[in-house]
Design a protein around this motif. Structure first.
Motif, PDB file in Angstrom:
ATOM      1  N   LEU B 188      29.093  42.113   3.477  1.00  0.00           N
ATOM      2  CA  LEU B 188      29.336  41.062   4.457  1.00  0.00           C
ATOM      3  C   LEU B 188      29.098  41.582   5.868  1.00  0.00           C
ATOM      4  O   LEU B 188      28.486  40.915   6.702  1.00  0.00           O
ATOM      5  CB  LEU B 188      30.766  40.533   4.331  1.00  0.00           C
ATOM      6  N   ARG B 189      29.581  42.815   6.123  1.00  0.00           N
ATOM      7  CA  ARG B 189      29.401  43.372   7.460  1.00  0.00           C
ATOM      8  C   ARG B 189      27.921  43.591   7.743  1.00  0.00           C
ATOM      9  O   ARG B 189      27.434  43.303   8.837  1.00  0.00           O
ATOM     10  CB  ARG B 189      30.149  44.716   7.582  1.00  0.00           C
ATOM     11  N   ASP B 190      27.200  44.030   6.707  1.00  0.00           N
ATOM     12  CA  ASP B 190      25.773  44.275   6.848  1.00  0.00           C
ATOM     13  C   ASP B 190      25.046  42.981   7.225  1.00  0.00           C
ATOM     14  O   ASP B 190      24.210  42.966   8.126  1.00  0.00           O
ATOM     15  CB  ASP B 190      25.244  44.821   5.516  1.00  0.00           C
ATOM     16  N   ILE B 191      25.392  41.902   6.534  1.00  0.00           N
ATOM     17  CA  ILE B 191      24.755  40.607   6.834  1.00  0.00           C
ATOM     18  C   ILE B 191      25.069  40.188   8.263  1.00  0.00           C
ATOM     19  O   ILE B 191      24.210  39.727   9.017  1.00  0.00           O
ATOM     20  CB  ILE B 191      25.249  39.530   5.837  1.00  0.00           C
ATOM     21  N   ASN B 192      26.325  40.392   8.638  1.00  0.00           N
ATOM     22  CA  ASN B 192      26.754  40.012   9.978  1.00  0.00           C
ATOM     23  C   ASN B 192      25.990  40.792  11.043  1.00  0.00           C
ATOM     24  O   ASN B 192      25.499  40.239  12.021  1.00  0.00           O
ATOM     25  CB  ASN B 192      28.260  40.252  10.105  1.00  0.00           C
ATOM     26  N   GLU B 193      25.857  42.090  10.818  1.00  0.00           N
ATOM     27  CA  GLU B 193      25.230  42.925  11.850  1.00  0.00           C
ATOM     28  C   GLU B 193      23.727  42.758  11.878  1.00  0.00           C
ATOM     29  O   GLU B 193      23.108  42.663  12.920  1.00  0.00           O
ATOM     30  CB  GLU B 193      25.582  44.402  11.596  1.00  0.00           C
ATOM     31  N   ARG B 194      23.114  42.684  10.679  1.00  0.00           N
ATOM     32  CA  ARG B 194      21.658  42.669  10.607  1.00  0.00           C
ATOM     33  C   ARG B 194      21.074  41.313  10.994  1.00  0.00           C
ATOM     34  O   ARG B 194      20.125  41.229  11.764  1.00  0.00           O
ATOM     35  CB  ARG B 194      21.216  43.026   9.193  1.00  0.00           C
ATOM     36  N   GLU B 195      21.628  40.212  10.376  1.00  0.00           N
ATOM     37  CA  GLU B 195      21.049  38.887  10.627  1.00  0.00           C
ATOM     38  C   GLU B 195      21.751  38.143  11.747  1.00  0.00           C
ATOM     39  O   GLU B 195      21.329  37.058  12.119  1.00  0.00           O
ATOM     40  CB  GLU B 195      21.081  38.032   9.364  1.00  0.00           C
ATOM     41  N   GLY B 196      22.848  38.675  12.226  1.00  0.00           N
ATOM     42  CA  GLY B 196      23.578  37.986  13.269  1.00  0.00           C
ATOM     43  C   GLY B 196      24.222  36.693  12.789  1.00  0.00           C
ATOM     44  O   GLY B 196      24.408  35.754  13.549  1.00  0.00           O
ATOM     45  N   ILE B 197      24.537  36.658  11.505  1.00  0.00           N
ATOM     46  CA  ILE B 197      25.176  35.467  10.947  1.00  0.00           C
ATOM     47  C   ILE B 197      26.677  35.572  11.182  1.00  0.00           C
ATOM     48  O   ILE B 197      27.278  36.610  10.937  1.00  0.00           O
ATOM     49  CB  ILE B 197      24.886  35.361   9.437  1.00  0.00           C
ATOM     50  N   THR B 198      27.263  34.485  11.660  1.00  0.00           N
ATOM     51  CA  THR B 198      28.707  34.456  11.836  1.00  0.00           C
ATOM     52  C   THR B 198      29.379  34.581  10.474  1.00  0.00           C
ATOM     53  O   THR B 198      28.992  33.899   9.529  1.00  0.00           O
ATOM     54  CB  THR B 198      29.138  33.117  12.466  1.00  0.00           C
ATOM     55  N   VAL B 199      30.373  35.442  10.340  1.00  0.00           N
ATOM     56  CA  VAL B 199      31.105  35.560   9.081  1.00  0.00           C
ATOM     57  C   VAL B 199      32.566  35.249   9.346  1.00  0.00           C
ATOM     58  O   VAL B 199      33.178  35.833  10.238  1.00  0.00           O
ATOM     59  CB  VAL B 199      30.961  36.975   8.471  1.00  0.00           C
ATOM     60  N   VAL B 200      33.103  34.293   8.620  1.00  0.00           N
ATOM     61  CA  VAL B 200      34.530  34.003   8.699  1.00  0.00           C
ATOM     62  C   VAL B 200      35.101  34.274   7.325  1.00  0.00           C
ATOM     63  O   VAL B 200      34.671  33.668   6.340  1.00  0.00           O
ATOM     64  CB  VAL B 200      34.793  32.536   9.098  1.00  0.00           C
ATOM     65  N   THR B 201      36.051  35.210   7.247  1.00  0.00           N
ATOM     66  CA  THR B 201      36.556  35.556   5.928  1.00  0.00           C
ATOM     67  C   THR B 201      38.078  35.534   5.892  1.00  0.00           C
ATOM     68  O   THR B 201      38.731  36.012   6.816  1.00  0.00           O
ATOM     69  CB  THR B 201      36.000  36.925   5.457  1.00  0.00           C
ATOM     70  N   ASN B 202      38.609  34.970   4.821  1.00  0.00           N
ATOM     71  CA  ASN B 202      40.043  35.034   4.559  1.00  0.00           C
ATOM     72  C   ASN B 202      40.353  36.359   3.926  1.00  0.00           C
ATOM     73  O   ASN B 202      39.664  36.762   2.999  1.00  0.00           O
ATOM     74  CB  ASN B 202      40.439  33.982   3.516  1.00  0.00           C
ATOM     75  N   LEU B 203      41.377  36.999   4.381  1.00  0.00           N
ATOM     76  CA  LEU B 203      41.736  38.272   3.764  1.00  0.00           C
ATOM     77  C   LEU B 203      43.237  38.296   3.563  1.00  0.00           C
ATOM     78  O   LEU B 203      43.985  37.755   4.374  1.00  0.00           O
ATOM     79  CB  LEU B 203      41.308  39.432   4.664  1.00  0.00           C
ATOM     80  N   HIS B 204      43.662  38.901   2.473  1.00  0.00           N
ATOM     81  CA  HIS B 204      45.104  39.011   2.289  1.00  0.00           C
ATOM     82  C   HIS B 204      45.563  40.426   2.594  1.00  0.00           C
ATOM     83  O   HIS B 204      46.727  40.728   2.534  1.00  0.00           O
ATOM     84  CB  HIS B 204      45.507  38.589   0.883  1.00  0.00           C
ATOM     85  N   THR B 205      44.614  41.323   2.922  1.00  0.00           N
ATOM     86  CA  THR B 205      45.016  42.692   3.240  1.00  0.00           C
ATOM     87  C   THR B 205      44.720  42.964   4.704  1.00  0.00           C
ATOM     88  O   THR B 205      43.616  42.719   5.185  1.00  0.00           O
ATOM     89  CB  THR B 205      44.233  43.688   2.373  1.00  0.00           C
ATOM     90  N   LEU B 206      45.753  43.476   5.350  1.00  0.00           N
ATOM     91  CA  LEU B 206      45.659  43.677   6.788  1.00  0.00           C
ATOM     92  C   LEU B 206      44.672  44.758   7.180  1.00  0.00           C
ATOM     93  O   LEU B 206      43.881  44.591   8.109  1.00  0.00           O
ATOM     94  CB  LEU B 206      47.039  44.061   7.295  1.00  0.00           C
ATOM     95  N   ASP B 207      44.682  45.858   6.412  1.00  0.00           N
ATOM     96  CA  ASP B 207      43.841  46.978   6.836  1.00  0.00           C
ATOM     97  C   ASP B 207      42.365  46.651   6.679  1.00  0.00           C
ATOM     98  O   ASP B 207      41.540  47.099   7.466  1.00  0.00           O
ATOM     99  CB  ASP B 207      44.221  48.253   6.078  1.00  0.00           C
ATOM    100  N   THR B 208      42.008  45.846   5.677  1.00  0.00           N
ATOM    101  CA  THR B 208      40.611  45.421   5.543  1.00  0.00           C
ATOM    102  C   THR B 208      40.199  44.634   6.776  1.00  0.00           C
ATOM    103  O   THR B 208      39.129  44.849   7.348  1.00  0.00           O
ATOM    104  CB  THR B 208      40.437  44.542   4.294  1.00  0.00           C
ATOM    105  N   ALA B 209      41.069  43.709   7.167  1.00  0.00           N
ATOM    106  CA  ALA B 209      40.772  42.907   8.349  1.00  0.00           C
ATOM    107  C   ALA B 209      40.587  43.806   9.560  1.00  0.00           C
ATOM    108  O   ALA B 209      39.648  43.646  10.340  1.00  0.00           O
ATOM    109  CB  ALA B 209      41.891  41.908   8.585  1.00  0.00           C
ATOM    110  N   ARG B 210      41.502  44.781   9.711  1.00  0.00           N
ATOM    111  CA  ARG B 210      41.418  45.692  10.855  1.00  0.00           C
ATOM    112  C   ARG B 210      40.108  46.450  10.874  1.00  0.00           C
ATOM    113  O   ARG B 210      39.464  46.583  11.917  1.00  0.00           O
ATOM    114  CB  ARG B 210      42.547  46.718  10.768  1.00  0.00           C
ATOM    115  N   SER B 211      39.682  46.938   9.682  1.00  0.00           N
ATOM    116  CA  SER B 211      38.537  47.837   9.715  1.00  0.00           C
ATOM    117  C   SER B 211      37.205  47.096   9.727  1.00  0.00           C
ATOM    118  O   SER B 211      36.200  47.675  10.084  1.00  0.00           O
ATOM    119  CB  SER B 211      38.602  48.824   8.548  1.00  0.00           C
ATOM    120  N   TYR B 212      37.165  45.824   9.296  1.00  0.00           N
ATOM    121  CA  TYR B 212      35.867  45.152   9.231  1.00  0.00           C
ATOM    122  C   TYR B 212      35.663  44.107  10.319  1.00  0.00           C
ATOM    123  O   TYR B 212      34.537  43.793  10.660  1.00  0.00           O
ATOM    124  CB  TYR B 212      35.688  44.488   7.867  1.00  0.00           C
ATOM    125  N   CYS B 213      36.733  43.507  10.819  1.00  0.00           N
ATOM    126  CA  CYS B 213      36.554  42.338  11.660  1.00  0.00           C
ATOM    127  C   CYS B 213      36.705  42.691  13.134  1.00  0.00           C
ATOM    128  O   CYS B 213      37.553  43.498  13.504  1.00  0.00           O
ATOM    129  CB  CYS B 213      37.578  41.269  11.300  1.00  0.00           C
TER     130      CYS B 213
END
Lengths: 451, 284, 329
Positions: B188-213
């Motif tokens: 997902l991060r790759d798609i966001n960075e490479r194509e510039g596509i907006t990514v909105v993701t629901n996450l239930h884990t805080l650390d994932t959100a911290r490290s990716y978003c």
């Protein structure tokens, strides 16, 4: 947004093609399988189309009759013949269906002062004034005199398309309201009305020709027409004895059909139940007995219900008994097979549980197996009952009697399509009622809609 | 183009699932939506894709009022705003390649689609997308036979085929083990960075959100209670989002963690994500 | 020890605490009511059965016990002159008993393809019957396939469309086949078309119901996935629903084909042509050899079709009992 595929450069395209050949070169079957499959089916249907002469049959079909038959389902025709008498008067002669009582006052068929008759089709603008020498045909208010001689009835020149000269007779069409054939000796009138004529009472009944309000007041508070019995039972009797609609006979024939399905399925269930235990491998550990039982089921099942029906009709004569026997024989086989399969799929833990308390084999089956399979058995039997109610109609037509035969007889005359419609309606009602009943029983047994 | 939610509200009977949310998301952002289950995260995402209708409020994408679209233009919006699901929502009985090509449905003639006729170009694009996600070897298997992580990557490949402007991910890693979760999040991060596509993701884990978003939206009881960068997500903010347990103590961030601390797994994940970046060849 | 054995001999339920004895009391009461209901149900049931049997016996033209001896006489007398006669009747070979009567005339109904090559009459009629069944199954299943999606709550909601389509299916299912066949026979004259249309109509109703039940039980997650990708309704049905339900559809269709072979035999006997009509004539005229020849042909073909379709169904959806469909006929 573009509709183009995400673009890929030429080098990558080549590389991908080489790397994943199986994606781009699919097998012949994968590519054309669907096409060949549907092509075969279409070809087969086309061959059947010609082999069964579907085209010519439809071309030669009597579609004019079809529309009359279909109209007969929901409407009725009065068909008087207006005969020309030698003394210059016109006499009305009715067909044997007799929708009107002797001397009844008919609003669309009134005598005229010159001893002729006036036949109206909906309004005075569309009517016939019949005399032995001339019939004045009114179409949309305009009169077209049709002259009648010894040799021919002749329509005037410039008559509209509703008036057709056909040889020496003239046919007048008034659409749904009916038609008339003006011949040299008579006018054959067909007058059509919505609904079923004399559905409740025939013309001999004292209740004939009375409106709903009058009937209801007679049934509830009115004076007795016949001092010997109450009006309501008098009415019921007259209704059942209606000679045209034959309600009593139709009810009895319908009951015969229902009895065939009910008794046949019930006896089939009762016999299949114990035999299925013998046929089930896990219940009866005797391979020979299992095999013999299963083959017997297959035999009973595979002989068509038609064969059983005709066979027993031949020996017992027409009536519900051959129907019962036919359903009983086929269903013992079919239910036995289904029951045996259900038994072979039972959960063995429950049997072991009952066995572990030291019960004898019959008790083990009673408490370890029957509770598991009983809902399935009953539900299956109910399905068969439903389906047999429908089959019994057809079986009856073949000769076993019941409503099926009655339907066939009514259709054979080509004049009783209203009666056919009535019986179809009764059958539909019964089938829907049974559907609902067996669904209710099933969902109580199994809990929630099954399937 | 900016995506904007204005006073979006959704009620289920008496219950308010999403309460008057106002959010503005510029193109190309990677946004994580966090909160307890039942906080309205899923409903919010499903409303953006219009799988669910908002009870009131409006959504805008650039000049388009998304919340009032109907018929073909609604389906065009759904195509532009791809979505992936917790349960993957693939067609299990179809092969992976076809599943990926189904992402093109909105781009092509319905008649051709119904006859299952796809062009070579589409096949190329599909296999390239699968290759980018590292699951090209499964192309001709039935989707139902794949593991959860593989299925989620097929779903991402399908989303890529839609050529979307925005990618919604509804709990994309909730059904996955940590290793697969990392692969999916990296993709997902790759798609966001490479194509510039907006990514909105629901996450239930805080650390994932911290490290990716780069941006985190916290929701509680249907309300947005936090909207900021991971750095701004303080313990107090976390407590407001997740509430506190019975003892009054704050929530321990490691409790929601799925981070990978096993060295072997990290190596494996490294090669996988490396694979994604080196093999990536389809660029929009 | 004494107390334990005492307790063992006692029926559970005596000397219980107040709560337990309350439960026991309720249980007994429930049992009593249930027994009363069961007894009433059995009495009513037996009464209905007795009345039915009595009615059936009265309504029949021959009484059961009077006619029973004739049944065995009929079976005894209904034997072909020699077993070979059955074989000759089946393959239209000349009979040594030929006396010019229809009973021993097997050869005149041969269907010649070339000068010398012919199809035996009964086989030809059997082929017609089976083809009637196949054609109606194919057409009926195709129409039911299209209709069923409009009858499924998960695809069209619970609105007017579903209501109308379901009612149409119900009427098609319950409408007596012989009436359709009879009406069409009156219009199109005698022939297989009336039978085909009658069976097709029933097939649409019966399969339509089974089909939409399968569709309603299908997994909607793929559908949601495609909806989120902007697929239209038709595309969602095609790619999210059809792949899931197709094996079950085909299985039900095969089962229907079996039932339709039987149905087309019966409709044939009523006037639709085919083997059914030939059989009715043969047994009605006491042509024993011909009758047995047809019974054997029918038995073989029905067993063969059953086995073939059972094998196909097993291949399609595994070893699952699908006899439920039979009851839906």
């Amino acid at each position: 947004m573009t509709t183009s595929v995400p673009s890929i450069n030429a080098a990558d395209r080549e590389r991908l093609r080489v790397a994943y050949p199986e994606v781009f070169h699919r097998s012949f079957l994968q590519r054309y399988g669907l096409l060949i499959g549907s092509g075969t089916v279409f070809l087969y249907l086309a061959i059947c189309f010609f082999a069964f002469n579907v085209g010519p049959a439809f071309m030669q079909g009597q579609w004019d009759r079809a529309s009359i038959y279909i109209q007969d389902w929901y409407s009725w025709r009065a068909q008087p013949r207006l005969r020309y008498e030698d003394d210059g008067s016109v006499r009305v002669q009715w067909s044997n269906r007799g929708q009107y009582a002797e001397g009844a006052d008919i609003f669309w068929l009134q005598p005229t002062q010159n001893r002729g008759y006036k036949v109206t089709y909906g309004s005075d603008a569309n009517r016939l004034d019949v005399t032995p020498t001339q019939v004045d045909v009114y179409v949309n208010g305009t009169a077209y005199p049709v002259t009648i001689t010894e040799d021919a009835a002749t329509a005037p020149a410039g008559a509209p398309s509703a008036i057709v000269q056909d040889g020496n007779k003239v046919i007048v069409h008034y659409g749904f309201a009916g038609q008339a054939e003006i011949r040299t000796s008579q006018v054959y009138v067909q007058r059509r009305f919505l609904g079923w004529a004399n559905f409740l009472f025939d013309t001999r009944s004292e209740f004939w020709g009375k409106g709903w309000g009058e009937l209801i007041s007679l049934a509830t508070v009115g004076d007795r027409l016949d001092p010997a019995r109450a009006n309501i039972s008098h009415m019921w009797g007259d209704f059942l004895e209606n000679t045209v609609w034959q309600h009593a006979d139709i009810f009895s024939k319908l009951a015969q059909t229902l009895v065939m399905a009910f008794v046949g399925t019930l006896f089939g269930t009762l016999l299949a139940f114990p035999f299925a235990f013998i046929a089930a491998r896990n219940i009866t550990p005797n391979r020979a007995a299992n095999w013999l039982m299963k083959r017997s089921f297959d035999f009973l099942r595979s002989i068509d219900m038609l064969i059983w029906a005709l066979f027993f009709t031949r020996s017992f004569g027409p009536g519900p008994i051959p129907g019962i026997a036919a359903i009983f024989f086929t269903d013992t086989g079919a239910l036995g097979k289904v029951y045996a399969e259900a038994l072979e799929n039972v959960d063995d833990k429950q049997r072991e549980g009952v066995k572990s308390v030291g019960a004898n084999p019959v008790i083990v089956n009673r408490f370890g197996v029957v509770p598991q399979v009983l809902p399935v058995f009953i539900s299956q039997s109910l399905y068969f009952w439903e389906s047999n109610t429908r089959s019994a109609t057809v079986i009856g037509a073949v000769g076993a009697g019941g409503i099926g035969l009655k339907l066939l007889e009514a259709m054979g005359t080509n004049a009783d399509w209203d009666k056919v419609a009535y019986m179809v309606l009764l059958i539909l009602m019964v089938v829907f009622l049974f559907d609902a009943m067996s669904n209710a029983i099933r969902s109580r047994l199994i809990g929630g809609p099954s399937h | 183009m900016t995506f904007e939610l204005r006073n979006i509200t959704r009620r289920f009977g008496d219950r308010v699932a999403v309460n008057s949310v106002n959010v503005e998301i510029p193109q190309g952002q990677m946004v994580g939506v966090i909160g307890r289950s039942g906080a309205g995260k899923s409903t919010l995402l499903r409303m953006i894709n219009r799988l669910q209708e908002p009870s009131s409020g409006s959504m805008h994408f650039g000049d388009i009022e998304v919340s009032s679209l109907k018929g073909a233009s609604l389906r065009n919006w759904q195509r532009d705003c791809a979505m992936i699901f917790q349960q993957f929502n693939l067609v299990p009985r179809l092969d992976v390649l076809t599943n990926v090509m189904l992402g093109r449905l909105n781009h092509r003639s319905t008649v051709l689609s119904l006859l299952n006729i796809f062009s070579d170009d589409e096949r190329l694009a599909a296999i390239a997308a699968l290759e980018r996600l590292g699951i090209e070897q499964t192309a001709l298997q039935r989707a139902g036979t794949l593991s959860g992580g593989q299925q989620q990557r097929v779903a991402i490949a399908r989303a890529l085929m839609q050529a979307p402007k925005m990618l919604l991910a509804d709990e994309p890693i909730a059904s996955l083990d940590p290793l697969n979760a990392k692969i999916v999040m990296d993709a997902l991060r790759d798609i966001n960075e490479r194509e510039g596509i907006t990514v909105v993701t629901n996450l239930h884990t805080l650390d994932t959100a911290r490290s990716y978003c780069e941006r985190i939206i916290g929701m509680a009881h249907g309300n947005v209670v936090f909207d900021g960068t991971p750095a701004e997500l303080t313990a107090a903010a976390v407590q407001e989002i997740y509430g506190s347990d019975r003892d009054g103590a704050g929530i321990d961030e490691t409790m929601t963690s799925t981070s990978i601390n096993i060295p072997a797994a990290q190596v494996a994940a490294g090669t996988q994500s490396g694979g994604i970046s080196t093999l990536a060849s389809a660029s929009a | 020890m004494a107390t334990i054995s005492e307790q063992n001999n006692r029926v559970p339920g005596g000397g219980l605490g107040p709560a337990a004895s309350m439960v026991m009391q309720h249980y007994r009461q429930q049992l009593r009511t249930r027994r009363v209901y069961t007894a009433i149900a059995i009495v009513v049931f037996l009464f209905v059965l007795g009345a039915s049997l009595n009615f059936a016996n009265d309504a029949n033209s021959g009484k059961f016990f009077e006619r029973l001896p004739y049944l065995f006489d009929f079976i005894k007398n209904f034997v072909p002159d020699s077993p070979m006669e059955i074989f000759r009747a089946m393959f239209d070979l000349p009979s040594p008993y030929a006396d010019g009567s229809l009973k021993y005339n097997y050869t005149s109904d041969r269907v010649y393809i070339t000068e010398t090559l012919y199809i035996p009459h009964f086989l030809y009629q059997l082929v017609i019957t089976i083809n009637i069944a196949l054609v109606s199954t194919i057409i009926g299943a195709a129409i039911a396939f299209v209709l069923c999606f409009f009858a499924s709550t998960n695809l069209v909601g619970a609105g007017a469309t579903r209501f109308v389509v379901r009612r149409i299916m119900e009427v098609m299912r319950a409408f007596p086949e012989i009436v359709i066949a009879g009406l069409l026979t009156a219009i199109l004259s005698i022939g297989p078309i009336a039978a085909i249309i009658a069976i097709t109509v029933h097939t649409i109703g019966a399969l339509g119901k089974l089909f939409f039940e399968v569709v309603e039980n299908s997994d909607m997650k793929p559908d949601e996935g495609l909806r989120a990708a902007g697929a239209s309704w038709v595309e969602r049905v095609r790619f999210a629903i059809v792949p899931q339900v197709l094996p079950n559809f085909v299985s039900y269709m095969l089962l229907r084909a079996e039932i339709n072979v039987r149905a087309s035999t019966i409709i044939g006997a009523v006037g639709g042509g085919g083997i059914g009509e030939v059989f009715r004539l043969a047994i009605g005229r006491d042509h024993a050899a011909k009758t047995y020849a047809i019974i054997i042909l029918l038995l073989i073909s029905i067993v063969a079709i059953d086995q073939f379709s059972a094998w196909l169904r097993r291949r399609l959806i595994g070893n699952q009992s699908f006899e439920f469909g039979r009851g839906e006929a």
